[in-house]
Design a protein around this motif. Structure first.
Motif, PDB file in Angstrom:
ATOM      1  N   UNK A   1     -41.213  47.845  57.778  1.00 13.65           N
ATOM      2  CA  UNK A   1     -41.863  47.168  56.674  1.00 13.65           C
ATOM      3  C   UNK A   1     -42.295  48.159  55.608  1.00 13.65           C
ATOM      4  N   UNK A   2     -42.781  49.306  56.045  1.00 13.48           N
ATOM      5  CA  UNK A   2     -43.241  50.287  55.068  1.00 13.48           C
ATOM      6  C   UNK A   2     -42.113  50.811  54.184  1.00 13.48           C
ATOM      7  N   UNK A   3     -40.879  50.735  54.646  1.00 15.10           N
ATOM      8  CA  UNK A   3     -39.769  51.241  53.833  1.00 15.10           C
ATOM      9  C   UNK A   3     -39.375  50.287  52.715  1.00 15.10           C
ATOM     10  N   UNK A   4     -39.753  49.005  52.800  1.00 14.47           N
ATOM     11  CA  UNK A   4     -39.431  48.060  51.728  1.00 14.47           C
ATOM     12  C   UNK A   4     -40.650  47.708  50.882  1.00 14.47           C
ATOM     13  N   UNK A   5     -41.835  48.091  51.336  1.00 14.04           N
ATOM     14  CA  UNK A   5     -43.066  47.789  50.595  1.00 14.04           C
ATOM     15  C   UNK A   5     -43.274  48.816  49.490  1.00 14.04           C
ATOM     16  N   UNK A   6     -43.540  48.330  48.268  1.00  9.12           N
ATOM     17  CA  UNK A   6     -43.811  49.197  47.122  1.00  9.12           C
ATOM     18  C   UNK A   6     -45.058  48.659  46.430  1.00  9.12           C
ATOM     19  N   UNK A   7     -46.212  49.238  46.755  1.00  8.25           N
ATOM     20  CA  UNK A   7     -47.483  48.731  46.228  1.00  8.25           C
ATOM     21  C   UNK A   7     -47.642  48.926  44.731  1.00  8.25           C
ATOM     22  N   UNK A   8     -46.891  49.847  44.127  1.00  7.58           N
ATOM     23  CA  UNK A   8     -47.028  50.093  42.695  1.00  7.58           C
ATOM     24  C   UNK A   8     -46.250  49.091  41.842  1.00  7.58           C
ATOM     25  N   UNK A   9     -45.453  48.235  42.452  1.00  6.55           N
ATOM     26  CA  UNK A   9     -44.667  47.244  41.709  1.00  6.55           C
ATOM     27  C   UNK A   9     -45.567  46.182  41.104  1.00  6.55           C
ATOM     28  N   UNK A  10     -45.190  45.695  39.911  1.00  6.06           N
ATOM     29  CA  UNK A  10     -45.835  44.506  39.362  1.00  6.06           C
ATOM     30  C   UNK A  10     -45.106  43.325  39.974  1.00  6.06           C
ATOM     31  N   UNK A  11     -45.821  42.244  40.274  1.00  8.39           N
ATOM     32  CA  UNK A  11     -45.193  41.106  40.930  1.00  8.39           C
ATOM     33  C   UNK A  11     -45.046  41.381  42.414  1.00  8.39           C
TER      34      UNK A  11
ATOM     35  N   UNK B   1     -39.291  46.462  46.870  1.00 13.75           N
ATOM     36  CA  UNK B   1     -38.339  47.181  46.030  1.00 13.75           C
ATOM     37  C   UNK B   1     -37.362  46.198  45.376  1.00 13.75           C
ATOM     38  N   UNK B   2     -37.502  45.981  44.077  1.00 17.16           N
ATOM     39  CA  UNK B   2     -36.680  45.019  43.353  1.00 17.16           C
ATOM     40  C   UNK B   2     -35.220  45.456  43.252  1.00 17.16           C
ATOM     41  N   UNK B   3     -34.943  46.752  43.422  1.00 17.17           N
ATOM     42  CA  UNK B   3     -33.541  47.206  43.421  1.00 17.17           C
ATOM     43  C   UNK B   3     -32.842  46.751  44.692  1.00 17.17           C
TER      44      UNK B   3
ATOM     45  N   UNK C   1     -33.293  42.116  44.549  1.00 13.15           N
ATOM     46  CA  UNK C   1     -33.432  41.713  43.145  1.00 13.15           C
ATOM     47  C   UNK C   1     -33.762  40.241  42.936  1.00 13.15           C
ATOM     48  N   UNK C   2     -33.512  39.399  43.912  1.00 12.64           N
ATOM     49  CA  UNK C   2     -33.709  37.965  43.722  1.00 12.64           C
ATOM     50  C   UNK C   2     -34.997  37.423  44.332  1.00 12.64           C
ATOM     51  N   UNK C   3     -35.866  38.294  44.805  1.00 14.68           N
ATOM     52  CA  UNK C   3     -37.124  37.841  45.401  1.00 14.68           C
ATOM     53  C   UNK C   3     -38.149  37.618  44.301  1.00 14.68           C
ATOM     54  N   UNK C   4     -38.680  36.410  44.236  1.00 12.81           N
ATOM     55  CA  UNK C   4     -39.738  36.068  43.285  1.00 12.81           C
ATOM     56  C   UNK C   4     -40.845  35.365  44.056  1.00 12.81           C
ATOM     57  N   UNK C   5     -42.093  35.725  43.796  1.00 11.01           N
ATOM     58  CA  UNK C   5     -43.212  35.120  44.512  1.00 11.01           C
ATOM     59  C   UNK C   5     -43.231  33.609  44.352  1.00 11.01           C
ATOM     60  N   UNK C   6     -42.817  33.121  43.197  1.00 16.68           N
ATOM     61  CA  UNK C   6     -42.848  31.681  42.955  1.00 16.68           C
ATOM     62  C   UNK C   6     -41.899  30.919  43.879  1.00 16.68           C
ATOM     63  N   UNK C   7     -40.903  31.601  44.437  1.00 17.83           N
ATOM     64  CA  UNK C   7     -39.961  30.959  45.354  1.00 17.83           C
ATOM     65  C   UNK C   7     -40.584  30.648  46.714  1.00 17.83           C
ATOM     66  N   UNK C   8     -41.687  31.322  47.048  1.00 19.58           N
ATOM     67  CA  UNK C   8     -42.224  31.233  48.398  1.00 19.58           C
ATOM     68  C   UNK C   8     -43.616  30.624  48.470  1.00 19.58           C
ATOM     69  N   UNK C   9     -44.237  30.341  47.360  1.00 20.62           N
ATOM     70  CA  UNK C   9     -45.553  29.716  47.377  1.00 20.62           C
ATOM     71  C   UNK C   9     -46.674  30.721  47.558  1.00 20.62           C
ATOM     72  N   UNK C  10     -47.852  30.188  47.760  1.00 15.70           N
ATOM     73  CA  UNK C  10     -49.045  31.028  47.862  1.00 15.70           C
ATOM     74  C   UNK C  10     -48.953  32.000  49.022  1.00 15.70           C
ATOM     75  N   UNK C  11     -49.179  33.254  48.743  1.00 13.88           N
ATOM     76  CA  UNK C  11     -49.187  34.273  49.783  1.00 13.88           C
ATOM     77  C   UNK C  11     -47.875  34.981  49.980  1.00 13.88           C
ATOM     78  N   UNK C  12     -46.751  34.300  49.890  1.00 12.05           N
ATOM     79  CA  UNK C  12     -45.432  34.906  50.091  1.00 12.05           C
ATOM     80  C   UNK C  12     -45.430  35.781  51.351  1.00 12.05           C
ATOM     81  N   UNK C  13     -45.754  35.170  52.482  1.00  8.40           N
ATOM     82  CA  UNK C  13     -45.872  35.891  53.751  1.00  8.40           C
ATOM     83  C   UNK C  13     -44.584  35.748  54.553  1.00  8.40           C
ATOM     84  N   UNK C  14     -44.116  36.884  55.095  1.00 10.30           N
ATOM     85  CA  UNK C  14     -42.854  36.922  55.825  1.00 10.30           C
ATOM     86  C   UNK C  14     -43.056  37.516  57.220  1.00 10.30           C
TER      87      UNK C  14
END
Length: 76
Positions: free
Chosen positions: A1-11, A15-17, A20-33
Motif C-alpha cells: 500500500x505504501x508504494x501506491x500512496x502519495x500523500x502530496x497529491x491533490x485529490x 499515484x495518478x501516473x 490515471x482513471x481513479x477519481x474520488x467521485x467514482x467511489x463515494x465518501x471515503x474512497x476506502x479500498x
C-alpha cells in the motif's frame, strides 16, 4: 500500500501516473479500498484514498477493491 500512496497529491492520495482513471467521485465518501493484508484474525487493512490513511475492519464490511499488481508480475 505504501508504494501506491502519495500523500502530496491533490485529490486522490494515489499515484495518478499508475492509476490515471481513479477519481474520488467514482467511489463515494471515503474512497476506502480493501487490501489482502490481515490486520488481526478476521480483520483486514484498508486504504483510504481521500486522506491516505490506513486502518482495518472486519471482513464482512462493504468496501471497494482496486486490483494492483507489481511490474515484475506482468506477462512478457
Amino acid at each position: 500500500m505504501d508504494t501506491i500512496r502519495v500523500n502530496s497529491c491533490k485529490g486522490p492520495k494515489i499515484d495518478a501516473r499508475a492509476f490515471p482513471d481513479v477519481a474520488l467521485s467514482d467511489f463515494g465518501e471515503g474512497a476506502k479500498f480493501w487490501t489482502s493484508t490481515v490486520a488481526m484474525p478476521g480483520t483486514y487493512y484498508y486504504f483510504n484514498l481521500t486522506d491516505g490513511s490506513i486502518d482495518f475492519h472486519s471482513a464482512g464490511f462493504t468496501l471497494s477493491v482496486l486490483l494492483v499488481r507489481s511490474v515484475e508480475s506482468q506477462p512478457r
